[in-house]
Design an enzyme around this catalytic site. Structure first.
Site, PDB file in Angstrom:
ATOM      1  N   ASN A  16       0.691  -1.109   0.051  1.00 44.54           N
ATOM      2  CA  ASN A  16       0.302  -0.007   0.098  1.00 44.54           C
ATOM      3  C   ASN A  16       0.904   1.421   0.092  1.00 44.54           C
ATOM      4  OD1 ASN A  16      -1.481   2.190   1.067  1.00 44.54           O
ATOM      5  ND2 ASN A  16      -3.054   0.838   1.699  1.00 44.54           N
ATOM      6  N   HIS A  19       1.006   6.170   1.617  1.00 48.55           N
ATOM      7  CA  HIS A  19       1.717   7.128   2.811  1.00 48.55           C
ATOM      8  C   HIS A  19       2.853   7.610   2.272  1.00 48.55           C
ATOM      9  CE1 HIS A  19      -1.162   6.543   5.742  1.00 48.55           C
ATOM     10  NE2 HIS A  19      -0.880   5.254   5.617  1.00 48.55           N
ATOM     11  N   HIS A  52      -5.655   3.736  -1.702  1.00 50.59           N
ATOM     12  CA  HIS A  52      -6.925   4.103  -1.464  1.00 50.59           C
ATOM     13  C   HIS A  52      -7.095   5.548  -1.884  1.00 50.59           C
ATOM     14  CE1 HIS A  52      -9.837   4.357   2.461  1.00 50.59           C
ATOM     15  NE2 HIS A  52     -10.208   4.777   1.383  1.00 50.59           N
ATOM     16  N   ARG A  54      -9.137   8.366  -1.174  1.00 52.48           N
ATOM     17  CA  ARG A  54     -10.290   8.691  -0.182  1.00 52.48           C
ATOM     18  C   ARG A  54     -11.066   9.803  -0.635  1.00 52.48           C
ATOM     19  NH1 ARG A  54      -8.853   6.686   5.223  1.00 52.48           N
ATOM     20  NH2 ARG A  54     -10.669   7.794   6.030  1.00 52.48           N
ATOM     21  N   ARG A  58      -6.480  12.454   0.771  1.00 53.95           N
ATOM     22  CA  ARG A  58      -5.436  12.677   1.664  1.00 53.95           C
ATOM     23  C   ARG A  58      -4.564  11.802   1.128  1.00 53.95           C
ATOM     24  NH1 ARG A  58      -7.366  10.000   7.145  1.00 53.95           N
ATOM     25  NH2 ARG A  58      -9.174  10.908   6.844  1.00 53.95           N
ATOM     26  N   GLU A  79      -8.659   0.635  -3.301  1.00 51.20           N
ATOM     27  CA  GLU A  79      -9.472   0.554  -1.893  1.00 51.20           C
ATOM     28  C   GLU A  79     -10.404   1.716  -2.208  1.00 51.20           C
ATOM     29  OE1 GLU A  79      -6.006  -0.855   1.116  1.00 51.20           O
ATOM     30  OE2 GLU A  79      -6.875   0.916   1.351  1.00 51.20           O
ATOM     31  N   THR A 110      -8.438   3.343   8.240  1.00 51.01           N
ATOM     32  CA  THR A 110      -9.492   2.635   8.124  1.00 51.01           C
ATOM     33  C   THR A 110      -9.679   1.744   9.621  1.00 51.01           C
ATOM     34  OG1 THR A 110      -9.184   2.478   5.984  1.00 51.01           O
ATOM     35  CG2 THR A 110     -10.574   1.181   6.776  1.00 51.01           C
ATOM     36  N   GLU A 160     -11.205  -9.385   2.541  1.00 48.30           N
ATOM     37  CA  GLU A 160      -9.873  -9.012   3.324  1.00 48.30           C
ATOM     38  C   GLU A 160     -10.167  -8.847   4.638  1.00 48.30           C
ATOM     39  OE1 GLU A 160      -6.980  -6.382   1.355  1.00 48.30           O
ATOM     40  OE2 GLU A 160      -6.392  -5.593   3.503  1.00 48.30           O
ATOM     41  N   HIS A 199      -3.896  -4.485   7.581  1.00 44.05           N
ATOM     42  CA  HIS A 199      -3.712  -3.502   8.359  1.00 44.05           C
ATOM     43  C   HIS A 199      -2.974  -3.774   9.623  1.00 44.05           C
ATOM     44  CE1 HIS A 199      -5.844   0.238   9.435  1.00 44.05           C
ATOM     45  NE2 HIS A 199      -5.469  -0.113  10.681  1.00 44.05           N
TER      46      HIS A 199
END
Ligand code: PXP
Length: 248
Positions: A16, A19, A52, A54, A58, A79, A110, A160, A199
């Site tokens: 992922n 970030h 993701h 969003r 962000r 996502e 999340t 998931e 996660h």
């Protein structure tokens, strides 16, 4: 796009890259570019890219989706919240997979799984539209029978499991959380659903999850990007030092 069936025994790693985008967005410019991160991730043998989009943008931005898809041959797992806006975007870009996640504006990440049981009516047409477009739909759910049963009724090929509670549990509670995930992974697989997990996974807690035989894929982000800072900072500072010294 790599849509090859899973090699027996091979646990896929989806990285992922959100970030990297978070750091980029802190200055509003183009650096560090999550696409460059996706290229590195692809070069070192990850099996997929997860990102993701969003509602508040962000993390990645709309234009990043196509850029990521073009930059690597890896499957993109997008996502997305269960909204009309995200459905339209997913149908436009047709990622390999779409993982439907719960999303609250004020949350830092999340925080829990999707209430697939409670939101059945909302999710059913969305799952159908995504599936009809050839997108592999996954639901990000807690390791709970009720949610898994809803996923079965929704006929998704993948769930998931949210590993946040496992990751944050200490002592004996961690074993309890691990068992919940293992039991639900086995139940999913028995019912023809491919279980994934993610996660809060770190070097310290990943192995018991990776050892669950039915789990086919882990999606890992925050910890990896955080570790990458430390692994990469030395080289980055050395290069800046060298450029400065060379200029004098
Ligand atoms: N899987 C899903 C569905 C996620 O939403 C996230 C990020 O919240 C992850 C995996 C990766 O979690 P983390 O960044 O904690 O590794």
């Amino acid at each position: 796009m790599n849509t090859a069936p899973l090699q027996p025994g091979k646990l896929r790693l989806g990285v992922n890259i959100d970030h990297v985008a978070t750091i980029r967005n802190a200055r509003g410019g183009d650096h560090p570019d999550p696409v460059r991160a996706a290229e590195i991730v692809a070069a070192v043998g990850a099996d997929g890219i997860t990102a993701h989009l969003r509602e508040d943008r962000r993390h990645i931005r709309d234009e990043d989706i196509a850029r990521i898809q073009e930059a690597t041959g890896l499957p993109l797992n997008l996502e997305m919240a269960a909204t009309g806006e995200m459905l339209a975007i997913a149908l436009r870009h047709r990622p390999h997979a779409a993982c439907i996640v719960p999303e609250k504006r004020e949350e830092r990440t999340t925080e829990g799984g999707l209430d697939a049981a409670g939101q059945f009516e909302l999710l059913a047409p969305m799952v159908a539209r995504l599936s009809d477009a050839g997108i592999r739909v996954s639901l990000f759910i807690g390791p709970e029978v009720r949610q898994l049963e809803a996923a079965m009724r929704l006929q998704v090929p993948v769930v998931e499991f949210h590993t946040g509670e496992y990751a944050h549990a200490a002592g004996e509670q961690r074993a309890v959380e691990l068992k919940r995930i293992a039991d639900m992974a086995a139940l999913a697989a028995r019912n023809g659903i491919e279980p994934h997990a993610g996660h809060g996974l770190t070097y310290d807690n990943v192995q018991p999850i990776a050892a669950i035989p039915q789990i086919a894929e882990l999606n890992i982000g925050h910890y990896l990007i955080g570790e990458a800072v430390f692994v990469g900072l030395e080289a980055a500072v050395r290069q800046m030092r060298a450029l400065m010294d060379e200029a004098r």
